[in-house]
Motif scaffolding. Sequence first.
Motif, PDB file in Angstrom:
ATOM      1  N   PRO A  36       0.796  -1.223   0.000  1.00  0.00           N
ATOM      2  CA  PRO A  36       0.000   0.000   0.000  1.00  0.00           C
ATOM      3  C   PRO A  36       0.833   1.280   0.000  1.00  0.00           C
ATOM      4  O   PRO A  36       0.344   2.334  -0.382  1.00  0.00           O
ATOM      5  CB  PRO A  36      -0.832  -0.109   1.281  1.00  0.00           C
ATOM      6  CG  PRO A  36      -0.104  -1.065   2.142  1.00  0.00           C
ATOM      7  CD  PRO A  36       0.633  -1.983   1.227  1.00  0.00           C
ATOM      8  N   LYS A  37       2.106   1.190   0.386  1.00  0.00           N
ATOM      9  CA  LYS A  37       2.935   2.391   0.464  1.00  0.00           C
ATOM     10  C   LYS A  37       3.714   2.661  -0.824  1.00  0.00           C
ATOM     11  O   LYS A  37       3.699   3.763  -1.345  1.00  0.00           O
ATOM     12  CB  LYS A  37       3.913   2.281   1.635  1.00  0.00           C
ATOM     13  CG  LYS A  37       4.685   3.547   1.886  1.00  0.00           C
ATOM     14  CD  LYS A  37       5.456   3.509   3.171  1.00  0.00           C
ATOM     15  CE  LYS A  37       6.157   4.831   3.411  1.00  0.00           C
ATOM     16  NZ  LYS A  37       6.917   4.817   4.646  1.00  0.00           N
ATOM     17  N   CYS A  38       4.382   1.619  -1.376  1.00  0.00           N
ATOM     18  CA  CYS A  38       5.252   1.846  -2.533  1.00  0.00           C
ATOM     19  C   CYS A  38       4.726   1.224  -3.828  1.00  0.00           C
ATOM     20  O   CYS A  38       5.226   1.527  -4.894  1.00  0.00           O
ATOM     21  CB  CYS A  38       6.664   1.337  -2.250  1.00  0.00           C
ATOM     22  SG  CYS A  38       6.773  -0.441  -2.077  1.00  0.00           S
ATOM     23  N   GLY A  39       3.746   0.310  -3.741  1.00  0.00           N
ATOM     24  CA  GLY A  39       3.164  -0.281  -4.941  1.00  0.00           C
ATOM     25  C   GLY A  39       3.896  -1.490  -5.488  1.00  0.00           C
ATOM     26  O   GLY A  39       3.550  -1.993  -6.550  1.00  0.00           O
ATOM     27  N   THR A  40       4.889  -1.997  -4.772  1.00  0.00           N
ATOM     28  CA  THR A  40       5.626  -3.177  -5.204  1.00  0.00           C
ATOM     29  C   THR A  40       4.763  -4.420  -5.011  1.00  0.00           C
ATOM     30  O   THR A  40       3.991  -4.510  -4.064  1.00  0.00           O
ATOM     31  CB  THR A  40       6.910  -3.328  -4.364  1.00  0.00           C
ATOM     32  OG1 THR A  40       7.694  -2.149  -4.515  1.00  0.00           O
ATOM     33  CG2 THR A  40       7.737  -4.520  -4.816  1.00  0.00           C
ATOM     34  N   LYS A  41       4.901  -5.396  -5.908  1.00  0.00           N
ATOM     35  CA  LYS A  41       4.149  -6.638  -5.774  1.00  0.00           C
ATOM     36  C   LYS A  41       4.625  -7.402  -4.550  1.00  0.00           C
ATOM     37  O   LYS A  41       5.825  -7.486  -4.288  1.00  0.00           O
ATOM     38  CB  LYS A  41       4.327  -7.512  -7.007  1.00  0.00           C
ATOM     39  CG  LYS A  41       3.692  -6.940  -8.239  1.00  0.00           C
ATOM     40  CD  LYS A  41       3.897  -7.867  -9.412  1.00  0.00           C
ATOM     41  CE  LYS A  41       3.327  -7.260 -10.664  1.00  0.00           C
ATOM     42  NZ  LYS A  41       3.578  -8.106 -11.842  1.00  0.00           N
ATOM     43  N   MET A  42       3.664  -7.949  -3.790  1.00  0.00           N
ATOM     44  CA  MET A  42       3.978  -8.732  -2.600  1.00  0.00           C
ATOM     45  C   MET A  42       3.312 -10.093  -2.720  1.00  0.00           C
ATOM     46  O   MET A  42       2.223 -10.206  -3.287  1.00  0.00           O
ATOM     47  CB  MET A  42       3.455  -8.033  -1.331  1.00  0.00           C
ATOM     48  CG  MET A  42       4.107  -6.716  -1.045  1.00  0.00           C
ATOM     49  SD  MET A  42       3.400  -5.900   0.387  1.00  0.00           S
ATOM     50  CE  MET A  42       3.906  -6.984   1.693  1.00  0.00           C
ATOM     51  N   THR A  43       3.966 -11.128  -2.206  1.00  0.00           N
ATOM     52  CA  THR A  43       3.376 -12.464  -2.166  1.00  0.00           C
ATOM     53  C   THR A  43       3.569 -13.039  -0.781  1.00  0.00           C
ATOM     54  O   THR A  43       4.497 -12.697  -0.070  1.00  0.00           O
ATOM     55  CB  THR A  43       4.020 -13.415  -3.186  1.00  0.00           C
ATOM     56  OG1 THR A  43       5.415 -13.516  -2.918  1.00  0.00           O
ATOM     57  CG2 THR A  43       3.809 -12.930  -4.608  1.00  0.00           C
ATOM     58  N   ARG A  44       2.645 -13.925  -0.425  1.00  0.00           N
ATOM     59  CA  ARG A  44       2.773 -14.658   0.838  1.00  0.00           C
ATOM     60  C   ARG A  44       2.337 -16.079   0.574  1.00  0.00           C
ATOM     61  O   ARG A  44       1.256 -16.308   0.028  1.00  0.00           O
ATOM     62  CB  ARG A  44       1.900 -14.046   1.912  1.00  0.00           C
ATOM     63  CG  ARG A  44       1.930 -14.900   3.155  1.00  0.00           C
ATOM     64  CD  ARG A  44       1.467 -14.223   4.355  1.00  0.00           C
ATOM     65  NE  ARG A  44       1.495 -15.187   5.440  1.00  0.00           N
ATOM     66  CZ  ARG A  44       1.858 -14.863   6.653  1.00  0.00           C
ATOM     67  NH1 ARG A  44       2.222 -13.654   6.933  1.00  0.00           N
ATOM     68  NH2 ARG A  44       1.852 -15.781   7.590  1.00  0.00           N
ATOM     69  N   ILE A  45       3.164 -17.038   0.957  1.00  0.00           N
ATOM     70  CA  ILE A  45       2.844 -18.444   0.777  1.00  0.00           C
ATOM     71  C   ILE A  45       1.927 -18.856   1.936  1.00  0.00           C
ATOM     72  O   ILE A  45       2.260 -18.647   3.091  1.00  0.00           O
ATOM     73  CB  ILE A  45       4.116 -19.308   0.750  1.00  0.00           C
ATOM     74  CG1 ILE A  45       4.983 -18.908  -0.432  1.00  0.00           C
ATOM     75  CG2 ILE A  45       3.756 -20.783   0.677  1.00  0.00           C
ATOM     76  CD1 ILE A  45       6.345 -19.570  -0.456  1.00  0.00           C
ATOM     77  N   LEU A  46       0.790 -19.453   1.598  1.00  0.00           N
ATOM     78  CA  LEU A  46      -0.182 -19.873   2.583  1.00  0.00           C
ATOM     79  C   LEU A  46      -0.111 -21.381   2.791  1.00  0.00           C
ATOM     80  O   LEU A  46       0.451 -22.096   1.967  1.00  0.00           O
ATOM     81  CB  LEU A  46      -1.591 -19.487   2.120  1.00  0.00           C
ATOM     82  CG  LEU A  46      -1.793 -18.007   1.818  1.00  0.00           C
ATOM     83  CD1 LEU A  46      -3.156 -17.810   1.197  1.00  0.00           C
ATOM     84  CD2 LEU A  46      -1.649 -17.174   3.067  1.00  0.00           C
ATOM     85  N   GLY A  47      -0.710 -21.845   3.854  1.00  0.00           N
ATOM     86  CA  GLY A  47      -0.733 -23.277   4.144  1.00  0.00           C
ATOM     87  C   GLY A  47      -1.668 -24.012   3.201  1.00  0.00           C
ATOM     88  O   GLY A  47      -2.435 -23.412   2.458  1.00  0.00           O
ATOM     89  N   LYS A  48      -1.611 -25.318   3.248  1.00  0.00           N
ATOM     90  CA  LYS A  48      -2.477 -26.118   2.401  1.00  0.00           C
ATOM     91  C   LYS A  48      -3.924 -26.011   2.871  1.00  0.00           C
ATOM     92  O   LYS A  48      -4.184 -25.802   4.042  1.00  0.00           O
ATOM     93  CB  LYS A  48      -2.023 -27.575   2.420  1.00  0.00           C
ATOM     94  CG  LYS A  48      -0.682 -27.758   1.766  1.00  0.00           C
ATOM     95  CD  LYS A  48      -0.308 -29.217   1.670  1.00  0.00           C
ATOM     96  CE  LYS A  48       1.026 -29.350   0.967  1.00  0.00           C
ATOM     97  NZ  LYS A  48       1.375 -30.743   0.754  1.00  0.00           N
ATOM     98  N   ALA A  49      -4.816 -26.149   1.929  1.00  0.00           N
ATOM     99  CA  ALA A  49      -6.243 -25.983   2.227  1.00  0.00           C
ATOM    100  C   ALA A  49      -6.784 -27.035   3.131  1.00  0.00           C
ATOM    101  O   ALA A  49      -6.480 -28.119   3.246  1.00  0.00           O
ATOM    102  CB  ALA A  49      -7.049 -25.978   0.942  1.00  0.00           C
TER     103      ALA A  49
END
Length: 49
Positions: A36-49
């Motif tokens: 939200p501040k700089c506009g860079t793409k961010m990703t987060r790996i989530l756990g299995k469903a």
Amino acid sequence: MAETYNGYCVKCREKRDFVGMVEETNGRRLAKGTCPKCGTKMTRILGKA
């Protein structure tokens, strides 16, 4: 289905909350969004469903 996630922004070098969409690639779930501040793409790996 946009939700808020907490991730690390590599450009800002801080943990931030971002609004992201959940995608599944190669059997892994990822939350993808932008900082939200700089506009860079961010990703987060989530756990299995």
